[in-house]
Write a protein that holds these residues in place. Structure first.
Motif, short mmCIF file in Angstrom:
data_model
loop_
_atom_site.label_atom_id
_atom_site.label_comp_id
_atom_site.label_asym_id
_atom_site.label_seq_id
_atom_site.Cartn_x
_atom_site.Cartn_y
_atom_site.Cartn_z
N TYR A 244 -13.07 -43.98 -9.86
CA TYR A 244 -12.97 -42.64 -10.46
C TYR A 244 -12.18 -42.69 -11.77
CZ TYR A 244 -10.79 -38.09 -11.18
OH TYR A 244 -10.30 -36.94 -11.72
N LEU A 245 -11.04 -43.41 -11.77
CA LEU A 245 -10.27 -43.55 -13.00
C LEU A 245 -11.06 -44.30 -14.06
CD1 LEU A 245 -6.73 -44.39 -11.54
CD2 LEU A 245 -7.52 -42.22 -12.48
N ALA A 246 -11.87 -45.27 -13.64
CA ALA A 246 -12.68 -46.01 -14.60
C ALA A 246 -13.67 -45.08 -15.31
CB ALA A 246 -13.44 -47.14 -13.90
N ALA A 247 -14.25 -44.13 -14.55
CA ALA A 247 -15.19 -43.19 -15.17
C ALA A 247 -14.48 -42.31 -16.21
CB ALA A 247 -15.85 -42.32 -14.09
N LEU A 248 -13.29 -41.81 -15.86
CA LEU A 248 -12.55 -40.96 -16.81
C LEU A 248 -12.08 -41.76 -18.03
CD1 LEU A 248 -10.40 -38.69 -14.46
CD2 LEU A 248 -12.57 -38.16 -15.59
N LEU A 249 -11.61 -43.00 -17.80
CA LEU A 249 -11.15 -43.82 -18.92
C LEU A 249 -12.32 -44.23 -19.81
CD1 LEU A 249 -8.55 -46.05 -17.03
CD2 LEU A 249 -8.06 -44.30 -18.76
N TRP A 250 -13.50 -44.43 -19.23
CA TRP A 250 -14.67 -44.74 -20.04
C TRP A 250 -15.02 -43.56 -20.94
CZ3 TRP A 250 -17.82 -48.44 -21.69
CH2 TRP A 250 -19.05 -48.06 -22.24
N LEU A 251 -15.01 -42.35 -20.40
CA LEU A 251 -15.29 -41.16 -21.21
C LEU A 251 -14.23 -40.99 -22.30
CD1 LEU A 251 -16.35 -38.64 -18.43
CD2 LEU A 251 -17.83 -39.89 -19.99
N ASP A 252 -12.99 -41.34 -21.99
CA ASP A 252 -11.93 -41.26 -22.99
C ASP A 252 -12.16 -42.27 -24.11
OD1 ASP A 252 -8.98 -40.20 -23.47
OD2 ASP A 252 -8.99 -42.36 -23.87
N GLU A 253 -12.53 -43.49 -23.75
CA GLU A 253 -12.75 -44.53 -24.76
C GLU A 253 -13.98 -44.23 -25.60
OE1 GLU A 253 -12.94 -48.19 -22.66
OE2 GLU A 253 -10.86 -48.13 -21.98
N GLN A 254 -14.95 -43.48 -25.06
CA GLN A 254 -16.13 -43.11 -25.83
C GLN A 254 -15.90 -41.86 -26.67
OE1 GLN A 254 -18.79 -45.25 -25.82
NE2 GLN A 254 -17.34 -46.44 -24.57
N GLY A 255 -14.71 -41.26 -26.57
CA GLY A 255 -14.40 -40.08 -27.36
C GLY A 255 -15.06 -38.82 -26.86
N LEU A 256 -15.47 -38.78 -25.59
CA LEU A 256 -16.15 -37.61 -25.05
C LEU A 256 -15.18 -36.62 -24.41
CD1 LEU A 256 -19.25 -39.38 -23.49
CD2 LEU A 256 -19.08 -38.19 -25.69
N VAL A 257 -14.14 -37.11 -23.76
CA VAL A 257 -13.12 -36.25 -23.16
C VAL A 257 -11.84 -37.05 -23.07
CG1 VAL A 257 -13.72 -36.87 -20.78
CG2 VAL A 257 -12.54 -34.73 -21.23
N ARG A 258 -10.73 -36.42 -23.38
CA ARG A 258 -9.45 -37.12 -23.34
C ARG A 258 -8.90 -37.11 -21.92
NH1 ARG A 258 -3.92 -36.48 -23.91
NH2 ARG A 258 -4.08 -34.21 -23.80
N TYR A 259 -8.60 -38.28 -21.38
CA TYR A 259 -8.07 -38.39 -20.02
C TYR A 259 -6.59 -38.02 -20.04
CZ TYR A 259 -6.15 -40.51 -15.83
OH TYR A 259 -5.46 -40.72 -14.66
N ASP A 260 -6.23 -37.03 -19.26
CA ASP A 260 -4.86 -36.56 -19.17
C ASP A 260 -4.49 -36.51 -17.69
OD1 ASP A 260 -2.39 -35.39 -19.32
OD2 ASP A 260 -3.01 -33.72 -20.60
N ARG A 261 -3.48 -37.27 -17.29
CA ARG A 261 -3.10 -37.33 -15.88
C ARG A 261 -2.55 -36.00 -15.38
NH1 ARG A 261 0.81 -42.40 -15.40
NH2 ARG A 261 1.43 -41.15 -13.61
N SER A 262 -2.09 -35.13 -16.29
CA SER A 262 -1.55 -33.84 -15.86
C SER A 262 -2.65 -32.84 -15.53
CB SER A 262 -0.65 -33.26 -16.94
OG SER A 262 -1.40 -32.99 -18.13
#
Length: 325
Positions: A244-262
């Motif tokens: 699940y974290l890999a999916a969010l980090l991938w979207l963050d690295e692609q500039g689609l959504v910023r991953y924020d743990r909060s």
């Protein structure tokens, strides 16, 4: 007799029949009901009010639960709807009641874990459940109150107009009365101290263990590596979390959504409202993660493989979008 009124009634029944069917009591299996209760309990535990309201709406729609023996049990979650309607919902009370409901379903679902009966007996044999054996403090208090009854003289029943107006002379007290009053005062002070400390512990907000930075991956490749290591070690629940974290980090690295743990899972999905295709691919990934990680839903190797395919589908869909951006 004219047939027009009869035709009107028949047409009304025909068009209203789907609504009548939809109004029937919603029925789910015991396993689905248990999973939904655990997901709602997890949302209440982490204080995710938005997710809690969505799950509470799903629970409120359920009025019947199909038990393993085929019988139907009536359920009513009106209390949860009423609790969430308050200006400031009491999340600890909601969490406690949902946890009690989950515990109540245990005898009907999976067998109790090993040692559960011994733990139950240990708790039941302790106060306040076990009233047969009194502790030393209770025995001491009973002895002290009986001693006070014997030593202190009975107050005569004197009418109010005949009461003396002169102040009480402390010198008239006997030494034993002073000793008893001193013991009673010290005991009262001790009881007040322990009561105050108990109130402070009960009202103190639960402290969650902080999550250190080295526990969570910071890149997509690192998350994939941790997911593979967890899968090889047989820890499928941790593997789901890292995927699940890999999916969010991938979207963050692609500039689609910023991953924020909060942010909560629902808030991450909301940030993709301008990209519905990506959001629809990520939604089942989030739902499975919530059920497994927060709801403690078991997952086998086949389900884990399908979950990996869902994460890979998110990556494949966003490769071109990330390159274009």
């Amino acid at each position: 007799m004219s047939l027009r009124p009869l035709l009107i009634v028949l047409v009304a029944i025909w068009w209203g029949w789907p609504a009548l069917v939809a109004a029937q009591s919603a029925e789910v299996s015991l396993a689905d009901y248990d999973r939904l209760l655990r997901a709602t309990h997890a949302a209440a535990q982490r204080g995710d009010l938005l997710d809690l309201q969505v799950l509470a709406g799903e629970l409120a729609a359920i009025t019947q639960v199909r038990m393993p023996d085929g019988q139907l049990a009536q359920v009513d979650q009106g209390w949860l709807t009423a609790a969430l309607a308050q200006p400031i919902p009491d999340l600890p009370a909601i969490t406690a009641r949902l946890g009690a409901m989950i515990d109540a379903l245990a005898p009907f679902g999976d067998p109790a874990p090993a040692g559960a009966l011994q733990q139950w007996e240990a708790v039941f044999n302790e106060p306040p459940f076990n009233r047969e054996g009194e502790g030393w403090l209770t025995r001491f208090l009973n002895w002290l109150f009986e001693l006070l009854d014997q030593l202190l003289p009975d107050v005569p029943n004197i009418p109010a107009p005949d009461l003396p107006t002169a102040p009480v002379n402390p010198a008239a007290f006997t030494p034993i009365v002073w000793v008893v009053l001193g013991i009673a005062g010290a005991l009262l002070a001790g009881l007040l101290f322990f009561w105050t400390r108990g109130v402070r512990r009960a009202t103190r907000a639960p402290v969650k263990a902080p999550i250190t930075d080295d526990e969570d991956p910071v890149t997509y490749s690192e998350a994939q590596r941790l997911a593979a290591a967890a899968r090889n070690a047989g820890d499928r629940r941790s593997a789901v979390r890292y995927l699940y974290l890999a999916a969010l980090l991938w979207l963050d690295e692609q500039g689609l959504v910023r991953y924020d743990r909060s942010l909560t899972n629902r808030e991450h999905l909301h940030r993709l409202h301008n990209q519905p295709s990506v959001r629809d691919r990520l939604a089942p990934v989030v739902a499975t993660f919530d059920a497994v990680w927060y709801g403690f839903q078991p997952i086998d190797d086949q389900a884990l493989a399908r979950y990996e395919q869902q994460v890979a589908a998110v990556q494949a869909l966003t490769k071109s979008a990330g390159s274009a951006s």
